[in-house]
Design a protein around this motif. Structure first.
Motif, short mmCIF file in Angstrom:
data_model
loop_
_atom_site.label_atom_id
_atom_site.label_comp_id
_atom_site.label_asym_id
_atom_site.label_seq_id
_atom_site.Cartn_x
_atom_site.Cartn_y
_atom_site.Cartn_z
N PHE A 222 0.90 -1.16 0.02
CA PHE A 222 -0.10 -0.18 -0.31
C PHE A 222 1.01 1.30 0.01
CE2 PHE A 222 -2.67 3.40 1.87
CZ PHE A 222 -3.60 3.14 1.04
N ALA A 223 1.79 1.39 0.69
CA ALA A 223 2.82 2.57 1.02
C ALA A 223 3.30 2.81 -0.44
CB ALA A 223 3.56 2.41 2.12
N ALA A 224 3.68 1.68 -1.06
CA ALA A 224 4.28 1.89 -2.53
C ALA A 224 3.28 2.50 -3.59
CB ALA A 224 5.16 0.68 -2.93
N LEU A 225 2.06 2.00 -3.44
CA LEU A 225 0.87 2.58 -4.23
C LEU A 225 0.79 3.97 -3.96
CD1 LEU A 225 -1.35 -0.57 -4.37
CD2 LEU A 225 0.05 0.35 -6.29
N ASN A 226 0.94 4.45 -2.83
CA ASN A 226 0.55 5.77 -2.41
C ASN A 226 1.64 6.66 -2.48
OD1 ASN A 226 -1.56 7.50 -1.42
ND2 ASN A 226 -0.61 7.22 0.83
N LYS A 227 2.66 6.35 -3.17
CA LYS A 227 3.78 7.24 -3.38
C LYS A 227 3.69 8.58 -3.52
CE LYS A 227 4.55 5.94 -8.01
NZ LYS A 227 5.45 5.31 -8.99
N ASP A 228 4.77 9.27 -3.05
CA ASP A 228 4.59 10.96 -3.35
C ASP A 228 5.18 11.07 -4.86
OD1 ASP A 228 4.04 12.27 -0.86
OD2 ASP A 228 5.99 11.46 -0.33
N ALA A 229 5.01 12.38 -5.20
CA ALA A 229 5.38 12.60 -6.59
C ALA A 229 6.81 12.34 -6.99
CB ALA A 229 5.18 14.10 -6.82
N ASP A 230 7.80 12.32 -5.74
CA ASP A 230 9.23 12.00 -6.25
C ASP A 230 9.43 10.28 -6.18
OD1 ASP A 230 8.70 11.50 -3.63
OD2 ASP A 230 10.49 12.75 -2.70
N GLY A 231 8.25 9.65 -5.85
CA GLY A 231 8.27 8.11 -5.84
C GLY A 231 8.63 7.71 -4.57
N TYR B 217 -2.74 -0.97 -12.40
CA TYR B 217 -3.90 -0.49 -13.52
C TYR B 217 -3.49 0.86 -13.91
CZ TYR B 217 -8.58 0.84 -14.76
OH TYR B 217 -9.77 1.24 -15.51
N PRO B 218 -2.88 1.13 -15.24
CA PRO B 218 -2.52 2.55 -15.56
C PRO B 218 -3.35 3.82 -14.82
CG PRO B 218 -2.17 0.90 -17.28
CD PRO B 218 -3.12 0.26 -16.18
N ARG B 219 -4.72 3.55 -15.09
CA ARG B 219 -5.53 4.52 -14.64
C ARG B 219 -5.49 5.19 -13.36
NH1 ARG B 219 -10.17 6.21 -12.73
NH2 ARG B 219 -10.95 4.05 -11.85
N MET B 220 -5.18 4.05 -12.55
CA MET B 220 -5.14 4.34 -11.05
C MET B 220 -3.79 4.80 -10.62
SD MET B 220 -7.97 3.30 -9.53
CE MET B 220 -9.38 2.23 -9.99
N LEU B 221 -2.62 4.62 -11.31
CA LEU B 221 -1.31 4.91 -10.94
C LEU B 221 -1.01 6.12 -11.65
CD1 LEU B 221 0.35 1.28 -11.14
CD2 LEU B 221 -0.60 2.72 -9.23
#
Length: 398
Positions: free
Chosen positions: A148-157, A226-230
């Protein structure tokens, strides 16, 4: 009729968030929930603003519809009292590590011996039979290991936690639901059973519904997610005076949205005319949409999108949620007079039942408020109650 779990007695050995969320749901649905606390009480009693000691806001939010009984389960007398209580119960719930439950005399074997019909439900970080089964786990750890934390990453990754204990709450809802399933099974078979919710597995299953992608076909190296989610462009859209959320998914919805944006020709654009093409070009599509949304106010867009039957909504901050017209009209926030804490605001269970209506809304109990009455109900005399509740007593061998 009272709630659907009326007549069900639940022993609640939970602390923190996951377990108390689960047992509060059971209490909201009509069960009698008896919360067993150590002499120092659930740690949540001290988190957040409070008017009196041990009655903090966080605790009040997840411990309504429960009685409080203090038992020091490190002591033999308290363990014996708990097993006597278990003989009268339908469900026992805890979120201890499996080894800790056994050390405290409340492993499944101990409890099932006292009551073979009991539904014994627990949650911990990993599967109980795995070498990791007794590792300590809190929400932040599970957000990390479940992806989850990786999916919720900041703009800098950089990975980022959700601004809430999301894993605890989701797993708490799952735990409560599985208790209901096991009670139904008992109605069919007459037998109790053990339930265990492993948090990492549960959250990985929750997260990967969207994102297993090529992994469904055994080819994760071709791409997960899923590209639309990411896409970083998937976010509430800025308007001239705020932000708006909207989502079109079907061809019809996109055709309507393009029309509401005065660009009906895009519905036939080969980049955007099917869900496959839109997914492939999602960054370009969402970038265009963000630019268009900046040209009108939130209210103007809401009017246009509602007329086009495109799902949309404004962005509420926390104060906006408290003041939201729909939630207040629906009675989502309800006043409650607590006997010691005064006037409180509570959020009753949101699901409605047409027949078994939910009519239980008891305020969170003071620490140990029901200890003596519950022990007396179990047949203990005054001297025995004093011995059980005393800080002195027998300790089982380790």
């Amino acid at each position: 009729m009272p709630g659907p779990l009326s007549g069900v007695r639940v022993i609640d050995l939970t602390v923190a968030v996951l377990g108390p969320v689960a047992t509060q749901i059971l209490g909201d649905l009509g069960a009698e929930v008896i919360k067993i606390e150590a002499p120092e009480g659930d740690m949540m009693r001290s988190i957040g603003p409070m008017r009196h000691p041990d009655m903090a806001a966080y605790f009040l939010n997840i411990n309504r519809n429960k009685k409080s009984v203090v038992l020091d389960l490190k002591r033999l007398e308290a363990q014996q009292a708990l097993l006597r209580l278990a003989a009268t119960a339908d469900v026992l719930v805890h979120n201890m590590r499996p080894g800790a439950a056994r050390r405290n005399g409340v492993g499944y074997a101990d409890v099932a011996q006292a009551n073979p019909r009991i539904v014994y439900a627990s949650a911990s970080g990993w599967r109980a039979d795995h070498p990791h089964g007794d590792r300590a786990a809190f929400d932040d750890v599970i957000q990390g290991e479940s992806g989850f934390a990786a999916l919720n990453k900041d703009a800098d990754g950089a990975p980022r936690y959700a601004p809430m204990v999301i894993c605890d709450k989701i797993c708490g809802y799952v735990l409560a639901g599985m208790v209901g399933m096991a009670l139904y099974a008992r109605e069919q078979t007459g037998r109790g059973q053990e339930i265990h919710v492993p948090m990492v597995d549960t959250m990985a299953a929750f997260n990967m519904v969207d994102h297993l992608w090529h992994g469904v076909f055994g080819e994760p190296e071709k791409g997960l997610g899923y590209p639309r989610m990411l896409t970083p462009h998937r976010r509430p859209y800025a308007t001239t005076d705020g932000h708006i959320c909207l989502l079109a998914t079907t061809d019809r919805q996109w055709r309507n949205l393009f029309g509401a944006c005065d660009a009906p020709e895009l519905a036939d654009d080969p980049r955007f005319d099917t869900i496959e093409h839109r997914t492939r070009n999602i960054n370009e599509l969402y970038t265009w949409l963000a630019g268009v949304m900046k040209t009108r106010s939130t209210a103007e867009w809401k009017q246009r999108l509602d007329a086009a039957d495109v799902p949309n909504g404004k962005v509420n901050d926390m104060m906006g949620v408290v003041r939201d017209a729909y939630l207040n009209e629906a009675g989502f926030f309800q006043p409650l007079d607590h006997p010691t804490e005064g006037r409180l605001t509570t959020m009753p269970f949101p699901v409605s039942f047409s027949d078994t209506k939910l009519d239980q809304n008891l305020p969170a109990a003071r620490l140990g408020e029901h200890t003596e009455a519950m022990l007396a109900e179990l047949g203990y005399g005054a001297d025995e109650i004093a011995a059980i509740t005393s800080r002195r007593g027998s300790y089982p061998p380790r």
